[in-house]
Scaffold this motif. Structure first.
Motif, PDB file in Angstrom:
ATOM      1  N   LEU A   1      55.685  94.421 104.120  1.00  0.00           N
ATOM      2  CA  LEU A   1      54.924  95.886 104.485  1.00  0.00           C
ATOM      3  C   LEU A   1      53.624  95.517 104.967  1.00  0.00           C
ATOM      4  O   LEU A   1      52.762  94.856 104.373  1.00  0.00           O
ATOM      5  CB  LEU A   1      55.196  96.947 103.746  1.00  0.00           C
ATOM      6  CG  LEU A   1      56.646  97.337 103.034  1.00  0.00           C
ATOM      7  CD1 LEU A   1      56.424  98.432 102.015  1.00  0.00           C
ATOM      8  CD2 LEU A   1      57.348  97.722 104.249  1.00  0.00           C
ATOM      9  N   ILE A   2      53.118  96.140 106.274  1.00  0.00           N
ATOM     10  CA  ILE A   2      51.919  95.947 106.678  1.00  0.00           C
ATOM     11  C   ILE A   2      51.320  97.408 107.259  1.00  0.00           C
ATOM     12  O   ILE A   2      52.246  98.036 107.837  1.00  0.00           O
ATOM     13  CB  ILE A   2      51.810  95.014 107.930  1.00  0.00           C
ATOM     14  CG1 ILE A   2      52.384  93.513 107.505  1.00  0.00           C
ATOM     15  CG2 ILE A   2      50.466  95.160 108.515  1.00  0.00           C
ATOM     16  CD1 ILE A   2      52.243  92.712 108.663  1.00  0.00           C
ATOM     17  N   GLY A   3      50.140  97.780 106.727  1.00  0.00           N
ATOM     18  CA  GLY A   3      49.611  99.124 107.473  1.00  0.00           C
ATOM     19  C   GLY A   3      48.417  98.674 107.703  1.00  0.00           C
ATOM     20  O   GLY A   3      47.364  98.028 106.615  1.00  0.00           O
ATOM     21  N   SER A   4      47.650  99.225 108.734  1.00  0.00           N
ATOM     22  CA  SER A   4      46.175  98.936 109.159  1.00  0.00           C
ATOM     23  C   SER A   4      45.715 100.075 109.847  1.00  0.00           C
ATOM     24  O   SER A   4      46.418 100.821 110.607  1.00  0.00           O
ATOM     25  CB  SER A   4      46.158  97.745 109.788  1.00  0.00           C
ATOM     26  OG  SER A   4      44.763  97.387 110.096  1.00  0.00           O
ATOM     27  N   TYR A   5      44.156 100.428 109.722  1.00  0.00           N
ATOM     28  CA  TYR A   5      43.810 101.493 110.264  1.00  0.00           C
ATOM     29  C   TYR A   5      42.326 100.987 110.757  1.00  0.00           C
ATOM     30  O   TYR A   5      41.684 100.367 109.875  1.00  0.00           O
ATOM     31  CB  TYR A   5      43.578 102.834 109.620  1.00  0.00           C
ATOM     32  CG  TYR A   5      42.584 103.878 110.123  1.00  0.00           C
ATOM     33  CD1 TYR A   5      43.051 104.500 111.318  1.00  0.00           C
ATOM     34  CD2 TYR A   5      41.385 103.851 109.762  1.00  0.00           C
ATOM     35  CE1 TYR A   5      42.261 105.500 111.717  1.00  0.00           C
ATOM     36  CE2 TYR A   5      40.454 104.583 110.433  1.00  0.00           C
ATOM     37  CZ  TYR A   5      40.941 105.622 111.461  1.00  0.00           C
ATOM     38  OH  TYR A   5      39.978 106.530 111.995  1.00  0.00           O
ATOM     39  N   ALA A   6      41.762 101.248 111.809  1.00  0.00           N
ATOM     40  CA  ALA A   6      40.246 101.010 112.062  1.00  0.00           C
ATOM     41  C   ALA A   6      39.836 102.124 113.286  1.00  0.00           C
ATOM     42  O   ALA A   6      40.548 102.658 113.788  1.00  0.00           O
ATOM     43  CB  ALA A   6      40.307  99.498 112.768  1.00  0.00           C
ATOM     44  N   HIS A   7      38.530 102.004 113.070  1.00  0.00           N
ATOM     45  CA  HIS A   7      37.723 102.868 114.087  1.00  0.00           C
ATOM     46  C   HIS A   7      36.690 102.047 114.886  1.00  0.00           C
ATOM     47  O   HIS A   7      35.659 101.412 114.045  1.00  0.00           O
ATOM     48  CB  HIS A   7      37.114 103.936 113.275  1.00  0.00           C
ATOM     49  CG  HIS A   7      36.572 105.065 114.173  1.00  0.00           C
ATOM     50  ND1 HIS A   7      37.221 106.019 114.830  1.00  0.00           N
ATOM     51  CD2 HIS A   7      35.298 105.369 114.491  1.00  0.00           C
ATOM     52  CE1 HIS A   7      36.331 106.780 115.723  1.00  0.00           C
ATOM     53  NE2 HIS A   7      35.315 106.236 115.363  1.00  0.00           N
TER      54      HIS A   7
ATOM     55  N   ALA B   1      57.325  97.060 109.347  1.00  0.00           N
ATOM     56  CA  ALA B   1      58.083  96.906 108.191  1.00  0.00           C
ATOM     57  C   ALA B   1      59.070  95.563 108.581  1.00  0.00           C
ATOM     58  O   ALA B   1      59.469  95.480 109.650  1.00  0.00           O
ATOM     59  CB  ALA B   1      58.983  97.728 107.646  1.00  0.00           C
ATOM     60  N   GLU B   2      59.326  94.488 107.612  1.00  0.00           N
ATOM     61  CA  GLU B   2      60.023  93.209 107.920  1.00  0.00           C
ATOM     62  C   GLU B   2      60.799  93.298 106.816  1.00  0.00           C
ATOM     63  O   GLU B   2      60.500  92.770 105.638  1.00  0.00           O
ATOM     64  CB  GLU B   2      59.123  92.089 108.364  1.00  0.00           C
ATOM     65  CG  GLU B   2      59.888  90.690 108.737  1.00  0.00           C
ATOM     66  CD  GLU B   2      58.866  89.664 108.938  1.00  0.00           C
ATOM     67  OE1 GLU B   2      58.239  89.315 109.793  1.00  0.00           O
ATOM     68  OE2 GLU B   2      58.642  89.097 107.567  1.00  0.00           O
TER      69      GLU B   2
ATOM     70  N   THR C   1      66.075  88.249 109.915  1.00  0.00           N
ATOM     71  CA  THR C   1      64.855  88.837 109.553  1.00  0.00           C
ATOM     72  C   THR C   1      64.950  90.285 110.757  1.00  0.00           C
ATOM     73  O   THR C   1      64.892  89.960 112.083  1.00  0.00           O
ATOM     74  CB  THR C   1      63.588  88.246 110.051  1.00  0.00           C
ATOM     75  OG1 THR C   1      63.562  87.099 108.831  1.00  0.00           O
ATOM     76  CG2 THR C   1      62.211  89.018 109.948  1.00  0.00           C
ATOM     77  N   ALA C   2      64.932  91.358 110.082  1.00  0.00           N
ATOM     78  CA  ALA C   2      64.827  92.603 111.404  1.00  0.00           C
ATOM     79  C   ALA C   2      63.247  93.201 111.022  1.00  0.00           C
ATOM     80  O   ALA C   2      62.762  93.376 110.013  1.00  0.00           O
ATOM     81  CB  ALA C   2      65.831  93.549 110.754  1.00  0.00           C
ATOM     82  N   THR C   3      62.595  93.488 112.242  1.00  0.00           N
ATOM     83  CA  THR C   3      61.481  93.932 112.232  1.00  0.00           C
ATOM     84  C   THR C   3      61.191  95.250 113.102  1.00  0.00           C
ATOM     85  O   THR C   3      61.656  95.374 113.927  1.00  0.00           O
ATOM     86  CB  THR C   3      60.559  92.847 112.689  1.00  0.00           C
ATOM     87  OG1 THR C   3      60.235  91.771 112.042  1.00  0.00           O
ATOM     88  CG2 THR C   3      59.071  93.342 112.956  1.00  0.00           C
TER      89      THR C   3
END
Length: 416
Positions: free
Chosen positions: A262-268, A288-289, A296-298
Motif C-alpha cells: 500500500l502507498i499513500g502520499s500527500y504534498a502541497h 494498492a498492489e 500482480t494486480a495494481t
C-alpha cells in the motif's frame, strides 16, 4: 561550489589509482582485488534501442546505442570509494527530433524522441558508506523513493544526474536523507545549450521512521533555479517552488505466497524565491498492489493539482514512470491532472525471467474534471544469458488534451 564538488572527486581518483598492479579477476565483470583491502570494480552498461512514434502529423524512428563505462574503487577499512563513469549515445537512425528546442540541431519534420547524440561525464563521486551512515560528494545519481520528485530518468538514454552533497543516516527505526545540489544535469546532453544543465540551489530533505511493515516519511523539496524557462507570462516549467509532504508505505504479507503493498502520499506546492505566482497546489497519490502466485494486480489514483491556473510540477522526477508511457503529461497541464490506473502483471521466473504487464490509464483535469484521454501500456521482457530484451508499447487516445499517440520500443541491455 560546483567546481569544488567535482574537484574533490577528481583529486581522489589518481590517489586511489596509485596502487599495485591489478590481480586477475575471478570472472569477467566482477570486482578485481588490488590489495587485501582495495578492489577495482569495472562497470559497463550498453543499451541498443529502437523507438517508433506515430502521431497524426509527425512520426519518428530512433535507433540509438547508449554506452556507460567506468569503474569504482573501494577501500574496505576506511569505507571510502571513488566512482567515475562516462556516458555516450550514438544516433544510428536519426529520423527523430532529439533537440527540438535547439536552432540548427532540431529536426522539425519528425516527432520528438529526447535521446540526442551525446558524450559526457555522467558520474564522478567520492562516497563514505557504512550500514548506518552515508556521505556522497560529486556528480551522482539520486533516486528518492518512487522518483516522483527526484530521479535519474533511467528510461532515457542520457541519464539525469546532480552535482551534489548527499548525507544519509539510519539509526534504529529512524532515517534521515539530506541533499544539497547546485546543478541538475539533464537528459538532453552537451549540445542542448542552456538545457544541458540547470544550475541553482536545490534542497531535498527527508526524515522518516520504519515500524514493522510500515514506513512513514516527511519530505521537503526546495528548488531555486538560476535560470527560468518562460511558458506564457509565468516561469512554470522551471519555476522556483517549495513542496512539503508525507509518504507512507506498507508491505503486508498475506500467507506464504501473497502480499499486499500500500502507498499513500500527500504534498502541497507553492511558489518560492523568484517565482511570481501566488498559488497552492496539492498532490495526492493512493495505490494498492496485490501479488499472489506470480501475478500482480495494481490499482491507483494520482492527482497533480492546480490553483489559480498554475499546476503542480515535478521537473526533477523520472517522469516516464508516471501518467502513461506515451509521455503526454511530462509537463502538468495548467488545469492539473487526475490519473486513475489499473494494471496486471505476470512473472514467469522459470522462463528466463519472462515478465509481462498491461496498464490502463484514465486522464482528467483537476479543475473542471475535463476528460483528457485514455491510454493502454504493455510490455514483455526476458533475459538471454546476460542480455535483457524488452518490447514495450503505449497507445494514447486523445479526448480533450494532446493528439492520438502510439509508441513502440524494442530494446536490448547488457550490463555488469
Amino acid at each position: 561550489m560546483k567546481t569544488m564538488l567535482l574537484g574533490a572527486a577528481a583529486l581522489a581518483a589518481p590517489l586511489a589509482l596509485a596502487q599495485p598492479a591489478l590481480a586477475a579477476p575471478k570472472a569477467f565483470g566482477y570486482p578485481v582485488p588490488v590489495t587485501d583491502t582495495l578492489t577495482f570494480d569495472p562497470m559497463l552498461d550498453a543499451r541498443l534501442r529502437w523507438e517508433n512514434v506515430d502521431t497524426p502529423t509527425k512520426d519518428a524512428d530512433a535507433v540509438t546505442l547508449r554506452l556507460r563505462s567506468g569503474f569504482e574503487l573501494k577501500h574496505a577499512p576506511s569505507h571510502l570509494s571513488v566512482l567515475a563513469e562516462a556516458e555516450s549515445t550514438l544516433e544510428i537512425d536519426n529520423h527523430f527530433n532529439g533537440l527540438a528546442f535547439v536552432p540548427g540541431k532540431a529536426r522539425p519534420d519528425y516527432a520528438v524522441v529526447p535521446d540526442a547524440a551525446n558524450v559526457e561525464l555522467n558520474r564522478l563521486q567520492i562516497q563514505y558508506r557504512t550500514r548506518q551512515l552515508g556521505l556522497t560528494v560529486g556528480r551522482q545519481r539520486i533516486n528518492l523513493d518512487d522518483q516522483r520528485w527526484v530521479g535519474g530518468v533511467a528510461w532515457r538514454q542520457n541519464e539525469q544526474t546532480f552535482d551534489a552533497v548527499r548525507g544519509e543516516a539510519t539509526i534504529g527505526p529512524v532515517m534521515a536523507d539530506v541533499t544539497y545540489a547546485n546543478s541538475q544535469r539533464t537528459i538532453y546532453g552537451l549540445d542542448a545549450g542552456p538545457r544541458t544543465a540547470y544550475d541553482g540551489n536545490f534542497w531535498f530533505l527527508q526524515a522518516g521512521v520504519k515500524q514493522g511493515p510500515v514506513t512513514i516519511k516527511a519530505f521537503s523539496y526546495l528548488l531555486d533555479y538560476d535560470t527560468k524557462e518562460q511558458v506564457g507570462p509565468l516561469a512554470i516549467t522551471l519555476a522556483d517552488t517549495q513542496t512539503y509532504g508525507v509518504r507512507a508505505t506498507a508491505a503486508l504479507p498475506l500467507g506464504k505466497k501473497a502480499k499486499l503493498n500500500l502507498i499513500g502520499s500527500y504534498a502541497h506546492q507553492q511558489g518560492w524565491k523568484d517565482n511570481p505566482a501566488k498559488y497552492g497546489a496539492d498532490y495526492v497519490n493512493a495505490e494498492a498492489e496485490l501479488t499472489a502466485y506470480d501475478f500482480t494486480a495494481t490499482g491507483g489514483y494520482e492527482k497533480l493539482g492546480s490553483d489559480k491556473g498554475i499546476a503542480l510540477q515535478t521537473p526533477m522526477a523520472t517522469l516516464h514512470k508516471f501518467n502513461g508511457w506515451a509521455d503526454l503529461f511530462l509537463t502538468t497541464p495548467k488545469s492539473g491532472l487526475e490519473d486513475v490506473y489499473v494494471g496486471l502483471a505476470r512473472a514467469f521466473p522459470k522462463l528466463h525471467g519472462l515478465n509481462a504487464n498491461v496498464t490502463w490509464h484514465d486522464f482528467h483535469s483537476d479543475v473542471g474534471h475535463v476528460k483528457f484521454g485514455e491510454e493502454w501500456d504493455a510490455s514483455v521482457g526476458f533475459k538471454v544469458r546476460k542480455v535483457a530484451l524488452l518490447a514495450k508499447y503505449a497507445d494514447y487516445k486523445a479526448k480533450g488534451f494532446g493528439v492520438d499517440t502510439t509508441k513502440f520500443w524494442l530494446e536490448a541491455d547488457y550490463a555488469f
